[in-house]
Design a protein around this motif. Sequence first.
Motif, PDB file in Angstrom:
ATOM      1  N   LYS A  26       0.830  -1.206   0.000  1.00 52.75           N
ATOM      2  CA  LYS A  26       0.000   0.000   0.000  1.00 52.75           C
ATOM      3  C   LYS A  26       0.863   1.253   0.000  1.00 52.75           C
ATOM      4  N   GLU A  85       2.541   4.762  -4.103  1.00 53.15           N
ATOM      5  CA  GLU A  85       1.569   5.823  -4.376  1.00 53.15           C
ATOM      6  C   GLU A  85       1.474   6.140  -5.867  1.00 53.15           C
ATOM      7  N   GLN A 140      -1.762   4.514  -7.045  1.00 48.77           N
ATOM      8  CA  GLN A 140      -2.914   4.486  -6.138  1.00 48.77           C
ATOM      9  C   GLN A 140      -3.840   5.677  -6.410  1.00 48.77           C
ATOM     10  N   ASN A 141      -5.034   5.385  -6.913  1.00 56.15           N
ATOM     11  CA  ASN A 141      -6.012   6.453  -7.117  1.00 56.15           C
ATOM     12  C   ASN A 141      -6.399   7.102  -5.796  1.00 56.15           C
ATOM     13  N   ALA A 142      -6.344   6.303  -4.727  1.00 56.03           N
ATOM     14  CA  ALA A 142      -6.688   6.838  -3.406  1.00 56.03           C
ATOM     15  C   ALA A 142      -5.738   7.977  -3.029  1.00 56.03           C
ATOM     16  N   LYS A 186      -6.681  11.077  -5.039  1.00 62.52           N
ATOM     17  CA  LYS A 186      -7.882  11.695  -4.458  1.00 62.52           C
ATOM     18  C   LYS A 186      -7.542  12.438  -3.178  1.00 62.52           C
ATOM     19  N   THR A 187      -6.644  11.865  -2.387  1.00 63.26           N
ATOM     20  CA  THR A 187      -6.233  12.519  -1.141  1.00 63.26           C
ATOM     21  C   THR A 187      -5.622  13.884  -1.436  1.00 63.26           C
ATOM     22  N   ASN A 217       2.053   3.267   5.008  1.00 61.00           N
ATOM     23  CA  ASN A 217       1.080   2.176   4.950  1.00 61.00           C
ATOM     24  C   ASN A 217       1.774   0.812   5.013  1.00 61.00           C
TER      25      ASN A 217
END
Lengths: 139, 396
Positions: free
Chosen positions: B124, B127, B130-132, B135-136, B234
Amino acid sequence: MAKSVKKAIPKRKPQAHLSLQPGSNATTKPTNHTNMPKLTTTSLVAESAPHSLQVSITFTFTGGIGQATSLLFRNGVLINMQSISSSGNIRFSEVQSGDSISVNGVCTGHAVIVIDTPTVPVSPQQFAAGIILTGYLIQ
Amino acid sequence: MIGKITGIVMVLLFCFATTLIAQKSPIPNPILTADSLATGNYKDVLNSFFQLAFDRLTSPDKTLKFTGTPFAVIAKLDTVLLVDTIYKKYRTLRNLNYSFGLRLDSSYRFNGFSAGLKYAIINKRDETVQNAFVKTVLSNAAVKQLFALNNQMVAKIPAMPNPWPLMQEYSNFTMGLISFGALSKPLQDTMLAFAGSSDSTRALFETLMQTPDFNMKRTTDSLYQDMKMNFNKNALWTVGVTDTTLKNQYVFANVVFHTEFIKSINKYSKTKNDLELNIRSQLQLVDDTLKAGRDLGRAVFNFEPGINWVLNTKSIRKSYLELKFSGGYYHLFNRVYANEEQNQLWLNGTIRIRIFNDIWVPFEVKYDPRNGNLFGFINVRANFRALAGAAKQLYK
């Protein structure tokens, strides 16, 4: 109330508002730069003109992913907005000299923005991993 | 003695050569990359490009180990793979590490060979895909304020007198070439008017008023790096297998199955330094020399939970020193040889010092509390990060 709206519409001169060009005689009126321009339904429409052109903005993200949003402004009024979430093109039709384009976004690797028409600043522009924050003035 | 001096000189020459090559780069690199910000411990667990390690320099059994990812090699040959639409499809290959090692004796002569594979089951921390994470960044309140400011400026500049030089000046500002105080008055006034017009941008207004040397690029980089550093805390869980073949031995004489888990335990705290949970376990299968023939009949289990304390610099929060404390439990599943114990407990400590951007020197100490034995090892780790460079080459 509805009547007053109907009466108000024919009195508007949207073309006059949209045809304003930087440096033209129309800008001799003093303007207050600190006030937000009024956003109306008519001002959101890009008017076709003989010197209008289609502008393509190419985004290429490498070594990671990215997202970007481009906004097209004419005389301070937002007339088009498009987003992209992977490498590709954003196309704005009916773009005129003096229009401006802002680009906001993020890339996790490396990004390159290419605009297929002369701009200030010149493109392509390269961005390392981070927040993309830039703007262009169409020549 | 001459061999040791030669080895140390080689390491130092390598370090200086790396620095000189980095300084010759035509593109300035003010942005810290994930690799340069990552902790040394993290890069030891999973490497994202290449790592060259000189392990146990002071021990009679030295190891020269090369770790890499297949994706890095392929992408170096075919840079089109770095384009996001293709890059996302190679997540599995990026989570795979391979390693080759040469074992050297005290005279730096070949003494064995090792090879291994490692795969990140949970990663995790990457980055880049990672779409998350994207978005962050995009939903961050400060980033939204800067986007709004950018839109406002780009919308306003065409209506100002002499818009072309003003737009170039504003572009120089967003690229970090000039600070807020160096901007012309119309641009400063427009920015201040926008920032002061709403309570939501009050913090930005006050920053601009109080900080004439406000640099947009430094500000956005700082925001991004903070979010990336949090993301890099993470979980990461790897499993792998390594085989070591000593000189005069057959292949697969020493097989190790290992797993490792790391995760930050103070992810959202505002403290400058980080604490990282690091648990590793392995099962080593070796030849039982008391039995005739070749087998892997001797099994040693090892469990090592630990805490890695990462000391970061104040401004850019880049780790410069790491202290790792761990306990080690060893269990022999088979018969015990003379002078051996079925179960053993160790106390381990590792000090990692960053001597250059990508070069770490870990010094390991192992202590056997029951017998009072103390062992120390010194290593050198050089992490190479060339994916960003390869991406830049696409547009040269």
